[in-house]
Design a protein around this motif. Structure first.
Motif, PDB file in Angstrom:
ATOM      1  N   ASP A  77      -8.461  -1.323   9.221  1.00 18.56           N
ATOM      2  CA  ASP A  77      -7.065  -2.097   9.178  1.00 18.56           C
ATOM      3  C   ASP A  77      -6.493  -2.167   7.965  1.00 18.56           C
ATOM      4  O   ASP A  77      -5.235  -1.829   7.713  1.00 18.56           O
ATOM      5  CB  ASP A  77      -7.289  -3.293   9.891  1.00 18.56           C
ATOM      6  N   GLU A  78      -7.273  -2.569   7.059  1.00 19.87           N
ATOM      7  CA  GLU A  78      -6.743  -2.769   5.760  1.00 19.87           C
ATOM      8  C   GLU A  78      -6.200  -1.632   4.952  1.00 19.87           C
ATOM      9  O   GLU A  78      -5.041  -1.237   4.264  1.00 19.87           O
ATOM     10  CB  GLU A  78      -7.617  -3.332   4.652  1.00 19.87           C
ATOM     11  N   ALA A  79      -7.128  -0.315   5.218  1.00 16.69           N
ATOM     12  CA  ALA A  79      -6.901   0.941   4.741  1.00 16.69           C
ATOM     13  C   ALA A  79      -5.450   1.560   5.160  1.00 16.69           C
ATOM     14  O   ALA A  79      -4.927   2.151   4.476  1.00 16.69           O
ATOM     15  CB  ALA A  79      -8.187   1.806   5.153  1.00 16.69           C
ATOM     16  N   GLY A  80      -5.605   1.478   6.583  1.00 16.44           N
ATOM     17  CA  GLY A  80      -4.093   2.002   7.287  1.00 16.44           C
ATOM     18  C   GLY A  80      -2.892   1.512   6.441  1.00 16.44           C
ATOM     19  O   GLY A  80      -1.875   2.197   6.337  1.00 16.44           O
ATOM     20  N   THR A  81      -2.810   0.252   6.304  1.00 17.05           N
ATOM     21  CA  THR A  81      -1.531  -0.414   5.750  1.00 17.05           C
ATOM     22  C   THR A  81      -1.313  -0.012   4.141  1.00 17.05           C
ATOM     23  O   THR A  81      -0.648   0.210   3.889  1.00 17.05           O
ATOM     24  CB  THR A  81      -1.742  -2.090   5.734  1.00 17.05           C
ATOM     25  N   LEU A  82      -2.500  -0.031   3.456  1.00 15.11           N
ATOM     26  CA  LEU A  82      -2.681   0.303   2.234  1.00 15.11           C
ATOM     27  C   LEU A  82      -2.173   1.830   1.942  1.00 15.11           C
ATOM     28  O   LEU A  82      -1.394   2.184   1.147  1.00 15.11           O
ATOM     29  CB  LEU A  82      -3.777   0.037   1.440  1.00 15.11           C
ATOM     30  N   ARG A  83      -2.680   2.687   2.766  1.00 19.61           N
ATOM     31  CA  ARG A  83      -2.215   4.165   2.689  1.00 19.61           C
ATOM     32  C   ARG A  83      -0.877   4.337   2.926  1.00 19.61           C
ATOM     33  O   ARG A  83      -0.055   5.034   2.303  1.00 19.61           O
ATOM     34  CB  ARG A  83      -3.108   4.878   3.717  1.00 19.61           C
ATOM     35  N   GLU A  84      -0.506   3.473   3.958  1.00 23.45           N
ATOM     36  CA  GLU A  84       1.133   4.035   4.287  1.00 23.45           C
ATOM     37  C   GLU A  84       2.050   3.449   3.240  1.00 23.45           C
ATOM     38  O   GLU A  84       2.812   4.081   2.777  1.00 23.45           O
ATOM     39  CB  GLU A  84       1.356   3.011   5.699  1.00 23.45           C
ATOM     40  N   GLY A  85       1.695   2.250   2.622  1.00 25.85           N
ATOM     41  CA  GLY A  85       2.569   1.684   1.598  1.00 25.85           C
ATOM     42  C   GLY A  85       2.410   2.702   0.393  1.00 25.85           C
ATOM     43  O   GLY A  85       3.564   2.861  -0.330  1.00 25.85           O
ATOM     44  N   LEU A  86       1.198   3.237   0.016  1.00 26.53           N
ATOM     45  CA  LEU A  86       1.161   4.064  -1.267  1.00 26.53           C
ATOM     46  C   LEU A  86       1.881   5.418  -0.792  1.00 26.53           C
ATOM     47  O   LEU A  86       2.344   6.107  -1.726  1.00 26.53           O
ATOM     48  CB  LEU A  86      -0.138   4.495  -1.315  1.00 26.53           C
ATOM     49  N   LEU A  87       1.641   6.070   0.300  1.00 28.55           N
ATOM     50  CA  LEU A  87       2.358   7.136   0.678  1.00 28.55           C
ATOM     51  C   LEU A  87       3.954   7.143   0.684  1.00 28.55           C
ATOM     52  O   LEU A  87       4.619   8.038   0.120  1.00 28.55           O
ATOM     53  CB  LEU A  87       1.851   7.500   2.284  1.00 28.55           C
ATOM     54  N   VAL A  88       4.614   5.912   1.280  1.00 25.78           N
ATOM     55  CA  VAL A  88       6.113   6.128   1.091  1.00 25.78           C
ATOM     56  C   VAL A  88       6.445   5.852  -0.384  1.00 25.78           C
ATOM     57  O   VAL A  88       7.302   6.584  -0.667  1.00 25.78           O
ATOM     58  CB  VAL A  88       6.563   4.636   1.744  1.00 25.78           C
ATOM     59  N   ALA A  89       5.624   5.137  -1.238  1.00 28.15           N
ATOM     60  CA  ALA A  89       5.944   5.092  -2.615  1.00 28.15           C
ATOM     61  C   ALA A  89       5.660   6.688  -3.432  1.00 28.15           C
ATOM     62  O   ALA A  89       6.618   7.049  -4.031  1.00 28.15           O
ATOM     63  CB  ALA A  89       5.074   4.131  -3.533  1.00 28.15           C
ATOM     64  N   ALA A  90       4.798   7.423  -2.938  1.00 26.25           N
ATOM     65  CA  ALA A  90       4.337   8.584  -3.344  1.00 26.25           C
ATOM     66  C   ALA A  90       5.452   9.784  -3.092  1.00 26.25           C
ATOM     67  O   ALA A  90       5.970  10.443  -3.822  1.00 26.25           O
ATOM     68  CB  ALA A  90       3.011   9.090  -3.023  1.00 26.25           C
TER      69      ALA A  90
END
Length: 314
Positions: free
Chosen positions: A110-123
């Motif tokens: 759950d935490e990983a999915g949220t963090l991954r999406e935020g970092l991906l959008v920024a990347a």
């Protein structure tokens, strides 16, 4: 001619959990092939052992040509695969040492999915401006499933870190997010690996964490010992293996030099010293006995005074 003191190489630890996971996958067939008789007793903590091996690798690789030329029967594959062995041991130790309460897959994902999406959008925003590698970002976006989720977090942390000086002023991503992404990715990998049948085929086939760790550290310790023997032979007249860390199979000495000197003085005067009084009873007695033996001309035993708890043993 006395050997020079051993150099103390700068500590080196794995910088890429993803590389450690990949190395473990390459090494696991060899771990599966090990029998009880192949396991050895190792007295060095696994992170310290891995650091010693990785620190020694550049020096060992410089000598590879000499080893092949002058020691044709030396198992050179032990040097060629030593980095993989070390990374695999680090990964196995990670799985062993991660507390059970940190292996809640649902909570982690759950935490990983949220963090991954935020970092991906920024990347993706940075890649659009050619500040990050577009293809690497696109490949991460393709990830599916829990195992890819874990690997994606690690890859994103490494991607940002690799260009951090260039992008940190142009993104809302913060240092602590990257640190959390790398840590969370590793812990999710550990959680998936601890549950046979979950995740993907990248999960270890050896499901017992203690057994996996014992096999991995035995493999790297024996390979490193073979490399040290080769260097000692080639450099015997120049101080042997002085540029390498001590053997991972060597029992550490438990006595403290200052305490031994104090005990020796006490033995000579017939009175207990203040320093020896502060030692545990067994340690003070051993130090005083050795000092007395030396004063009487006896040779001190080469065996250590106390044995450290082994990390892995047959």
């Amino acid at each position: 001619m006395a050997r020079p003191p051993k150099a103390a190489p700068a500590p080196v630890l794995p910088s890429s959990p993803a590389a450690a996971l990949a190395a473990y996958g390459r090494v696991e067939p060899k771990l599966l092939a090990l029998g009880p008789e192949d396991l050895v007793t190792v007295y060095v903590e696994v992170p310290r052992a891995v650091s010693s091996v990785l620190s020694a690798l550049p020096h060992l690789r410089e000598l590879r040509e000499e080893i092949v030329r002058d020691l044709p029967n030396h198992p050179i594959e032990m040097l060629d695969e030593l980095e993989d062995y070390a990374l695999a041991a680090w990964y196995a130790d990670l799985l062993y040492s991660t507390p059970a309460n940190e292996l809640d897959t649902k909570k982690l994902t759950d935490e990983a999915g949220t963090l991954r999406e935020g970092l991906l959008v920024a990347a993706e925003a940075l890649a659009y401006r050619d500040l990050l590698d577009k293809q690497r970002v696109a490949d991460i976006r393709k990830g599916k499933g829990h195992m890819d989720l874990a690997s994606d977090l690690i890859a994103l942390a490494e991607l940002f870190r690799g260009s951090w000086d260039k992008v940190r002023a142009k993104t809302a991503v913060e240092d602590q997010e990257l640190e959390r992404a790398a840590d969370l990715g590793v812990r999710l990998l550990a959680a998936l690996a601890s549950k046979p049948g979950k995740g993907s085929s990248a999960a270890p086939k050896i499901t017992d964490a203690a057994d996996r760790r014992a096999r991995a550290i035995s493999l790297v310790a024996k390979a490193y010992e073979e490399c040290r023997r080769a260097v000692a032979y080639l450099r015997w007249h120049d101080g042997g293996d002085g540029e390498l860390a001590p053997s991972l199979l060597q029992k550490p000495r438990g006595r403290r030099p200052n305490a031994e000197k104090a005990a020796a003085a006490a033995a000579a005067s017939g009175a207990p010293s203040e320093a020896s009084a502060k030692l545990p009873a067994g340690e003070a007695s051993a130090a005083t006995d050795e000092a007395s033996a030396n004063a009487n001309g006896a040779l001190a035993s080469s065996e250590p005074a106390n044995d450290a708890a082994p990390i892995a043993s047959a």
